[in-house]
Motif scaffolding. Structure first.
Motif, PDB file in Angstrom:
ATOM      1  N   ALA A  30       4.044  41.956  15.986  1.00 29.06           N
ATOM      2  CA  ALA A  30       5.192  41.988  15.139  1.00 29.06           C
ATOM      3  C   ALA A  30       6.422  42.506  15.773  1.00 29.06           C
ATOM      4  O   ALA A  30       7.405  41.907  15.274  1.00 29.06           O
ATOM      5  CB  ALA A  30       4.681  43.171  14.198  1.00 29.06           C
ATOM      6  N   GLU A  31       6.483  43.081  16.942  1.00 27.57           N
ATOM      7  CA  GLU A  31       7.758  43.577  17.279  1.00 27.57           C
ATOM      8  C   GLU A  31       8.395  42.440  18.209  1.00 27.57           C
ATOM      9  O   GLU A  31       9.787  42.042  18.081  1.00 27.57           O
ATOM     10  CB  GLU A  31       7.736  44.833  18.450  1.00 27.57           C
ATOM     11  N   ASN A  32       7.404  41.653  18.924  1.00 28.98           N
ATOM     12  CA  ASN A  32       7.895  40.383  19.636  1.00 28.98           C
ATOM     13  C   ASN A  32       7.317  39.020  19.036  1.00 28.98           C
ATOM     14  O   ASN A  32       6.209  38.591  19.826  1.00 28.98           O
ATOM     15  CB  ASN A  32       7.678  40.592  21.262  1.00 28.98           C
ATOM     16  N   PRO A  33       7.573  38.651  17.972  1.00 29.35           N
ATOM     17  CA  PRO A  33       6.923  37.282  17.460  1.00 29.35           C
ATOM     18  C   PRO A  33       7.175  36.017  18.097  1.00 29.35           C
ATOM     19  O   PRO A  33       6.217  35.288  18.190  1.00 29.35           O
ATOM     20  CB  PRO A  33       7.575  36.984  16.021  1.00 29.35           C
ATOM     21  N   GLU A  34       8.297  35.939  18.983  1.00 27.21           N
ATOM     22  CA  GLU A  34       8.363  35.006  20.033  1.00 27.21           C
ATOM     23  C   GLU A  34       7.363  34.811  21.005  1.00 27.21           C
ATOM     24  O   GLU A  34       7.263  33.848  21.882  1.00 27.21           O
ATOM     25  CB  GLU A  34       9.746  34.514  20.294  1.00 27.21           C
ATOM     26  N   GLN A  35       6.859  36.056  21.538  1.00 23.21           N
ATOM     27  CA  GLN A  35       6.038  36.054  22.644  1.00 23.21           C
ATOM     28  C   GLN A  35       4.479  35.620  22.292  1.00 23.21           C
ATOM     29  O   GLN A  35       3.797  35.203  23.198  1.00 23.21           O
ATOM     30  CB  GLN A  35       6.132  37.365  23.402  1.00 23.21           C
ATOM     31  N   GLY A  36       4.099  35.218  21.044  1.00 26.80           N
ATOM     32  CA  GLY A  36       2.778  34.723  20.890  1.00 26.80           C
ATOM     33  C   GLY A  36       2.741  33.573  21.128  1.00 26.80           C
ATOM     34  O   GLY A  36       3.569  32.698  21.247  1.00 26.80           O
ATOM     35  N   PRO A  37       1.648  32.940  21.200  1.00 26.39           N
ATOM     36  CA  PRO A  37       1.101  31.470  21.380  1.00 26.39           C
ATOM     37  C   PRO A  37       1.574  30.730  20.236  1.00 26.39           C
ATOM     38  O   PRO A  37       1.464  30.997  19.158  1.00 26.39           O
ATOM     39  CB  PRO A  37      -0.226  31.611  21.623  1.00 26.39           C
ATOM     40  N   LYS A  38       2.447  29.566  20.588  1.00 25.73           N
ATOM     41  CA  LYS A  38       2.634  28.521  19.700  1.00 25.73           C
ATOM     42  C   LYS A  38       2.051  27.330  19.529  1.00 25.73           C
ATOM     43  O   LYS A  38       1.432  26.879  20.551  1.00 25.73           O
ATOM     44  CB  LYS A  38       4.385  28.237  20.045  1.00 25.73           C
ATOM     45  N   LEU A  39       1.883  26.910  18.406  1.00 24.70           N
ATOM     46  CA  LEU A  39       1.053  25.778  18.338  1.00 24.70           C
ATOM     47  C   LEU A  39       1.907  24.469  18.117  1.00 24.70           C
ATOM     48  O   LEU A  39       2.748  24.507  17.362  1.00 24.70           O
ATOM     49  CB  LEU A  39       0.185  26.055  16.688  1.00 24.70           C
ATOM     50  N   ASP A  40       1.722  23.778  19.071  1.00 21.24           N
ATOM     51  CA  ASP A  40       2.495  22.409  19.316  1.00 21.24           C
ATOM     52  C   ASP A  40       1.662  21.110  19.149  1.00 21.24           C
ATOM     53  O   ASP A  40       0.695  20.983  19.736  1.00 21.24           O
ATOM     54  CB  ASP A  40       2.935  22.348  20.807  1.00 21.24           C
ATOM     55  N   LEU A  41       2.030  20.672  17.755  1.00 26.46           N
ATOM     56  CA  LEU A  41       1.294  19.497  17.578  1.00 26.46           C
ATOM     57  C   LEU A  41       1.849  18.207  17.766  1.00 26.46           C
ATOM     58  O   LEU A  41       1.616  17.007  17.153  1.00 26.46           O
ATOM     59  CB  LEU A  41       0.946  19.412  15.765  1.00 26.46           C
ATOM     60  N   GLY A  42       3.010  18.204  18.736  1.00 23.73           N
ATOM     61  CA  GLY A  42       3.703  16.939  18.729  1.00 23.73           C
ATOM     62  C   GLY A  42       3.040  16.377  19.993  1.00 23.73           C
ATOM     63  O   GLY A  42       2.239  16.784  20.746  1.00 23.73           O
ATOM     64  N   PHE A  43       3.168  14.842  20.038  1.00 27.63           N
ATOM     65  CA  PHE A  43       2.754  13.904  21.031  1.00 27.63           C
ATOM     66  C   PHE A  43       3.418  14.361  22.298  1.00 27.63           C
ATOM     67  O   PHE A  43       4.602  14.396  22.350  1.00 27.63           O
ATOM     68  CB  PHE A  43       2.793  12.484  20.756  1.00 27.63           C
ATOM     69  N   LYS A  44       2.895  14.392  23.511  1.00 28.05           N
ATOM     70  CA  LYS A  44       3.501  14.478  24.586  1.00 28.05           C
ATOM     71  C   LYS A  44       4.031  13.221  25.352  1.00 28.05           C
ATOM     72  O   LYS A  44       3.742  12.059  24.917  1.00 28.05           O
ATOM     73  CB  LYS A  44       2.152  15.262  25.721  1.00 28.05           C
ATOM     74  N   GLU A  45       4.687  13.150  25.982  1.00 31.45           N
ATOM     75  CA  GLU A  45       5.408  12.010  26.895  1.00 31.45           C
ATOM     76  C   GLU A  45       4.309  10.969  27.340  1.00 31.45           C
ATOM     77  O   GLU A  45       3.389  11.454  28.128  1.00 31.45           O
ATOM     78  CB  GLU A  45       6.425  12.334  27.868  1.00 31.45           C
ATOM     79  N   GLY A  46       4.231  10.085  26.848  1.00 32.78           N
ATOM     80  CA  GLY A  46       3.316   8.817  27.290  1.00 32.78           C
ATOM     81  C   GLY A  46       1.770   9.100  26.684  1.00 32.78           C
ATOM     82  O   GLY A  46       1.035   8.444  27.005  1.00 32.78           O
ATOM     83  N   GLN A  47       1.496   9.994  25.827  1.00 34.48           N
ATOM     84  CA  GLN A  47       0.300  10.046  24.938  1.00 34.48           C
ATOM     85  C   GLN A  47       0.149   9.182  24.123  1.00 34.48           C
ATOM     86  O   GLN A  47       1.129   9.058  23.200  1.00 34.48           O
ATOM     87  CB  GLN A  47       0.266  11.630  24.644  1.00 34.48           C
TER      88      GLN A  47
END
Length: 271
Positions: free
Chosen positions: A144-161
Protein backbone atom coordinates in the motif's frame (compact mmCIF):
# COMPACT_ATOMS: atom_id res chain seq x y z
CA UNK A 1 -6.85 9.38 13.05
CA UNK A 2 -4.04 8.51 15.42
CA UNK A 3 -6.54 7.34 18.04
CA UNK A 4 -8.36 5.19 15.48
CA UNK A 5 -5.08 3.66 14.31
CA UNK A 6 -4.10 2.84 17.88
CA UNK A 7 -7.44 1.22 18.73
CA UNK A 8 -6.70 -2.19 17.07
CA UNK A 9 -3.34 -2.29 18.89
CA UNK A 10 -5.14 -2.15 22.25
CA UNK A 11 -7.52 -5.01 21.41
CA UNK A 12 -6.51 -8.34 22.93
CA UNK A 13 -7.64 -11.50 21.12
CA UNK A 14 -7.67 -15.01 22.63
CA UNK A 15 -5.99 -17.53 20.32
CA UNK A 16 -5.95 -20.72 22.38
CA UNK A 17 -6.92 -21.99 25.84
CA UNK A 18 -5.74 -25.27 27.39
CA UNK A 19 -7.05 -26.22 30.86
CA UNK A 20 -4.23 -28.55 31.96
CA UNK A 21 -0.54 -27.72 31.70
CA UNK A 22 2.52 -28.43 33.88
CA UNK A 23 5.54 -26.21 34.53
CA UNK A 24 9.05 -27.64 35.15
CA UNK A 25 12.38 -26.21 36.23
CA UNK A 26 14.88 -26.34 33.38
CA UNK A 27 18.58 -26.87 34.19
CA UNK A 28 21.04 -24.52 32.55
CA UNK A 29 22.07 -25.52 29.05
CA UNK A 30 25.76 -26.36 28.91
CA UNK A 31 26.07 -26.66 25.12
CA UNK A 32 24.38 -25.52 21.93
CA UNK A 33 22.33 -28.70 21.61
CA UNK A 34 18.61 -28.51 22.20
CA UNK A 35 16.69 -29.08 25.40
CA UNK A 36 15.73 -32.58 26.50
CA UNK A 37 12.60 -33.22 28.56
CA UNK A 38 14.13 -36.41 29.96
CA UNK A 39 16.52 -34.25 32.00
CA UNK A 40 13.63 -32.63 33.85
CA UNK A 41 11.86 -34.10 36.83
CA UNK A 42 8.67 -34.89 34.93
CA UNK A 43 7.07 -36.64 37.90
CA UNK A 44 7.48 -33.53 40.06
CA UNK A 45 6.13 -30.47 38.22
CA UNK A 46 6.83 -27.10 39.88
CA UNK A 47 3.35 -25.76 39.06
CA UNK A 48 0.12 -26.88 37.32
CA UNK A 49 -2.64 -24.72 35.93
CA UNK A 50 -4.19 -23.28 32.77
CA UNK A 51 -2.46 -21.95 29.66
CA UNK A 52 -3.93 -19.16 27.54
CA UNK A 53 -2.49 -17.59 24.36
CA UNK A 54 -3.56 -14.04 23.56
CA UNK A 55 -2.55 -11.57 20.86
CA UNK A 56 -2.28 -7.80 21.09
CA UNK A 57 -1.24 -6.28 17.82
CA UNK A 58 1.68 -8.23 16.38
CA UNK A 59 2.80 -9.67 19.72
CA UNK A 60 1.48 -12.92 21.19
CA UNK A 61 1.45 -13.64 24.92
CA UNK A 62 1.62 -17.07 26.58
CA UNK A 63 -0.08 -16.71 29.95
CA UNK A 64 0.00 -19.27 32.75
CA UNK A 65 -3.01 -18.77 35.04
CA UNK A 66 -4.61 -20.46 38.01
CA UNK A 67 -7.42 -22.85 37.03
CA UNK A 68 -9.85 -21.57 39.68
CA UNK A 69 -9.15 -17.89 40.25
CA UNK A 70 -7.50 -17.04 36.91
CA UNK A 71 -4.61 -15.32 38.74
CA UNK A 72 -1.58 -14.81 36.50
CA UNK A 73 1.39 -16.99 37.42
CA UNK A 74 3.76 -15.97 34.59
CA UNK A 75 3.63 -14.79 30.98
CA UNK A 76 5.95 -14.99 28.01
CA UNK A 77 5.70 -12.35 25.27
CA UNK A 78 6.40 -13.80 21.81
CA UNK A 79 7.41 -11.45 19.02
CA UNK A 80 8.65 -14.12 16.59
CA UNK A 81 7.89 -17.77 16.06
CA UNK A 82 9.81 -19.96 15.84
CA UNK A 83 12.34 -18.08 17.90
CA UNK A 84 14.11 -17.88 21.23
CA UNK A 85 10.89 -17.14 23.14
CA UNK A 86 9.43 -20.62 22.38
CA UNK A 87 11.57 -23.69 21.65
CA UNK A 88 10.61 -27.35 21.23
CA UNK A 89 12.53 -30.09 23.01
CA UNK A 90 14.40 -32.68 20.99
CA UNK A 91 12.97 -35.83 22.58
CA UNK A 92 9.19 -35.16 22.75
CA UNK A 93 6.39 -33.24 21.01
CA UNK A 94 4.49 -32.48 24.27
CA UNK A 95 7.12 -30.28 25.93
CA UNK A 96 8.39 -26.78 25.18
CA UNK A 97 10.76 -24.25 26.73
CA UNK A 98 9.41 -20.70 27.00
CA UNK A 99 11.04 -17.46 28.14
CA UNK A 100 8.96 -15.65 30.75
CA UNK A 101 9.26 -11.99 31.80
CA UNK A 102 8.08 -10.17 34.92
CA UNK A 103 7.74 -6.71 33.37
CA UNK A 104 10.79 -5.35 35.19
CA UNK A 105 13.34 -6.68 32.71
CA UNK A 106 13.96 -10.00 34.44
CA UNK A 107 13.70 -13.15 32.29
CA UNK A 108 13.81 -16.89 32.97
CA UNK A 109 13.41 -20.11 31.00
CA UNK A 110 10.90 -22.70 32.20
CA UNK A 111 9.63 -25.97 30.78
CA UNK A 112 5.96 -26.41 29.82
CA UNK A 113 4.38 -29.79 29.26
CA UNK A 114 0.91 -30.85 28.03
CA UNK A 115 -0.91 -33.94 29.16
CA UNK A 116 -2.33 -34.65 25.67
CA UNK A 117 -0.43 -34.49 22.38
CA UNK A 118 -3.46 -32.84 20.76
CA UNK A 119 -3.14 -29.90 23.19
CA UNK A 120 0.52 -29.51 22.27
CA UNK A 121 -0.40 -29.53 18.57
CA UNK A 122 -3.04 -26.81 19.08
CA UNK A 123 -0.53 -24.71 21.01
CA UNK A 124 1.96 -24.91 18.16
CA UNK A 125 -0.62 -24.19 15.42
CA UNK A 126 -2.07 -21.18 17.24
CA UNK A 127 1.32 -19.48 17.28
CA UNK A 128 2.00 -20.37 13.64
CA UNK A 129 -1.33 -18.94 12.43
CA UNK A 130 -0.85 -15.70 14.33
CA UNK A 131 2.58 -14.94 12.93
CA UNK A 132 1.46 -15.97 9.45
CA UNK A 133 -1.22 -13.30 9.73
CA UNK A 134 1.41 -10.80 10.93
CA UNK A 135 3.55 -11.44 7.84
CA UNK A 136 0.55 -11.00 5.54
CA UNK A 137 -0.39 -7.72 7.16
CA UNK A 138 3.16 -6.44 6.84
CA UNK A 139 3.23 -7.36 3.15
CA UNK A 140 -0.08 -5.63 2.47
CA UNK A 141 1.08 -2.49 4.27
CA UNK A 142 4.31 -2.43 2.27
CA UNK A 143 2.41 -2.76 -1.02
CA UNK A 144 0.00 0.00 0.00
CA UNK A 145 2.88 2.38 0.68
CA UNK A 146 4.66 1.59 -2.60
CA UNK A 147 2.04 0.40 -5.11
CA UNK A 148 4.41 0.91 -8.08
CA UNK A 149 6.88 -1.65 -6.72
CA UNK A 150 4.38 -4.50 -7.00
CA UNK A 151 4.39 -6.84 -9.98
CA UNK A 152 2.56 -5.47 -13.01
CA UNK A 153 0.47 -7.60 -15.33
CA UNK A 154 1.49 -6.99 -18.95
CA UNK A 155 -0.99 -8.45 -21.44
CA UNK A 156 0.46 -6.78 -24.55
CA UNK A 157 2.25 -8.57 -27.36
CA UNK A 158 6.00 -8.43 -27.34
CA UNK A 159 7.94 -7.41 -30.41
CA UNK A 160 7.85 -10.19 -32.99
CA UNK A 161 5.39 -12.29 -30.98
CA UNK A 162 2.62 -13.97 -32.99
CA UNK A 163 -0.33 -16.18 -32.21
CA UNK A 164 -1.92 -18.97 -34.23
CA UNK A 165 -5.65 -19.46 -34.57
CA UNK A 166 -7.17 -22.74 -35.71
CA UNK A 167 -10.13 -21.89 -37.98
CA UNK A 168 -10.47 -25.27 -39.70
CA UNK A 169 -13.78 -25.92 -38.01
CA UNK A 170 -15.07 -22.53 -39.08
CA UNK A 171 -14.24 -23.29 -42.75
CA UNK A 172 -16.03 -26.62 -42.58
CA UNK A 173 -19.16 -24.99 -41.17
CA UNK A 174 -19.11 -22.28 -43.83
CA UNK A 175 -18.64 -24.84 -46.63
CA UNK A 176 -21.45 -26.99 -45.35
CA UNK A 177 -23.76 -23.97 -45.25
CA UNK A 178 -22.88 -22.85 -48.79
CA UNK A 179 -23.41 -26.26 -50.43
CA UNK A 180 -26.94 -26.82 -49.20
CA UNK A 181 -29.44 -27.46 -52.01
CA UNK A 182 -33.18 -26.84 -51.85
CA UNK A 183 -35.33 -29.91 -51.35
CA UNK A 184 -37.58 -30.96 -54.23
CA UNK A 185 -41.19 -29.98 -53.83
CA UNK A 186 -43.86 -32.56 -54.54
CA UNK A 187 -47.52 -32.11 -55.37
CA UNK A 188 -49.40 -30.00 -52.89
CA UNK A 189 -46.30 -28.02 -51.88
CA UNK A 190 -44.87 -30.83 -49.70
CA UNK A 191 -41.09 -31.00 -49.62
CA UNK A 192 -39.60 -34.44 -50.32
CA UNK A 193 -36.62 -35.75 -48.43
CA UNK A 194 -33.53 -36.47 -50.54
CA UNK A 195 -32.32 -40.06 -50.78
CA UNK A 196 -29.90 -41.12 -48.06
CA UNK A 197 -26.23 -40.76 -48.99
CA UNK A 198 -24.56 -43.97 -50.10
CA UNK A 199 -27.87 -45.79 -50.37
CA UNK A 200 -28.26 -48.74 -52.75
CA UNK A 201 -30.57 -48.58 -55.72
CA UNK A 202 -33.77 -50.58 -55.49
CA UNK A 203 -33.84 -51.38 -59.24
CA UNK A 204 -33.70 -55.15 -59.98
CA UNK A 205 -30.50 -56.58 -61.42
CA UNK A 206 -30.90 -58.94 -64.41
CA UNK A 207 -28.38 -61.52 -65.55
CA UNK A 208 -26.13 -60.66 -68.45
CA UNK A 209 -27.79 -61.14 -71.87
CA UNK A 210 -31.35 -60.97 -70.57
CA UNK A 211 -33.68 -58.03 -70.93
CA UNK A 212 -36.73 -57.42 -68.81
CA UNK A 213 -39.92 -58.24 -70.60
CA UNK A 214 -42.63 -55.67 -70.82
CA UNK A 215 -45.39 -56.08 -68.31
CA UNK A 216 -49.00 -55.88 -69.42
CA UNK A 217 -50.95 -52.90 -68.34
CA UNK A 218 -53.36 -53.54 -65.50
CA UNK A 219 -56.97 -54.04 -66.44
CA UNK A 220 -59.17 -51.23 -65.31
CA UNK A 221 -62.53 -52.31 -63.96
CA UNK A 222 -65.52 -50.10 -64.50
CA UNK A 223 -65.63 -47.41 -61.87
CA UNK A 224 -62.17 -48.23 -60.50
CA UNK A 225 -59.44 -45.66 -61.11
CA UNK A 226 -55.91 -46.79 -61.73
CA UNK A 227 -53.71 -45.51 -58.96
CA UNK A 228 -49.98 -45.61 -58.29
CA UNK A 229 -50.49 -48.42 -55.79
CA UNK A 230 -52.05 -50.62 -58.45
CA UNK A 231 -49.29 -49.81 -60.88
CA UNK A 232 -46.67 -50.69 -58.31
CA UNK A 233 -48.27 -54.08 -57.58
CA UNK A 234 -45.98 -56.87 -58.89
CA UNK A 235 -47.29 -58.41 -62.13
CA UNK A 236 -46.57 -61.96 -63.35
CA UNK A 237 -43.87 -62.23 -65.95
CA UNK A 238 -44.85 -63.09 -69.53
CA UNK A 239 -44.38 -66.73 -70.58
CA UNK A 240 -41.42 -67.39 -72.89
CA UNK A 241 -42.03 -67.81 -76.61
CA UNK A 242 -40.82 -71.41 -76.54
CA UNK A 243 -43.56 -72.32 -74.10
CA UNK A 244 -46.17 -70.76 -76.38
CA UNK A 245 -44.85 -72.84 -79.33
CA UNK A 246 -45.04 -75.99 -77.28
CA UNK A 247 -48.69 -75.29 -76.48
CA UNK A 248 -49.59 -75.01 -80.14
CA UNK A 249 -47.49 -78.11 -80.86
CA UNK A 250 -49.71 -80.13 -78.54
CA UNK A 251 -52.71 -79.13 -80.60
CA UNK A 252 -50.84 -80.13 -83.75
CA UNK A 253 -49.98 -83.50 -82.30
CA UNK A 254 -53.57 -84.05 -81.32
CA UNK A 255 -54.82 -83.27 -84.83
CA UNK A 256 -52.16 -85.49 -86.38
CA UNK A 257 -53.14 -88.45 -84.23
CA UNK A 258 -56.79 -88.02 -85.29
CA UNK A 259 -55.91 -88.23 -89.02
CA UNK A 260 -53.84 -91.35 -88.44
CA UNK A 261 -56.74 -92.97 -86.63
CA UNK A 262 -59.00 -92.19 -89.61
CA UNK A 263 -56.56 -93.86 -92.04
CA UNK A 264 -56.35 -96.96 -89.80
CA UNK A 265 -60.14 -97.32 -89.74
CA UNK A 266 -60.59 -96.87 -93.50
CA UNK A 267 -61.17 -100.61 -94.09
CA UNK A 268 -64.13 -100.79 -91.80
CA UNK A 269 -67.67 -100.51 -93.17
CA UNK A 270 -69.68 -97.84 -91.57
CA UNK A 271 -73.27 -98.59 -90.66
Amino acid sequence: MAAMAAEPEDYEAVLCVKPAVHVYRVPPRTSNRGYRAAEWQLDQPAWSGRLRITAKGKTAFIKLEDKTSGELFAQAPVEQFPGIAVESVTDSSRYFVIRIEDGNGRRAFIGVGFVDRGDAFDFNVALQDHFKWVRQQSELARQAENPEQGPKLDLGFKEGQTIKLNIANMKKKEGATGNTRPRPVGPGGLSLLPPPPGGKSSAPVFPSGEQPSSLPKPTQLPGTPITDSLLSWPQPAAAPSAVAGDVWGDFAKASGSASNQTQANAGWVQF
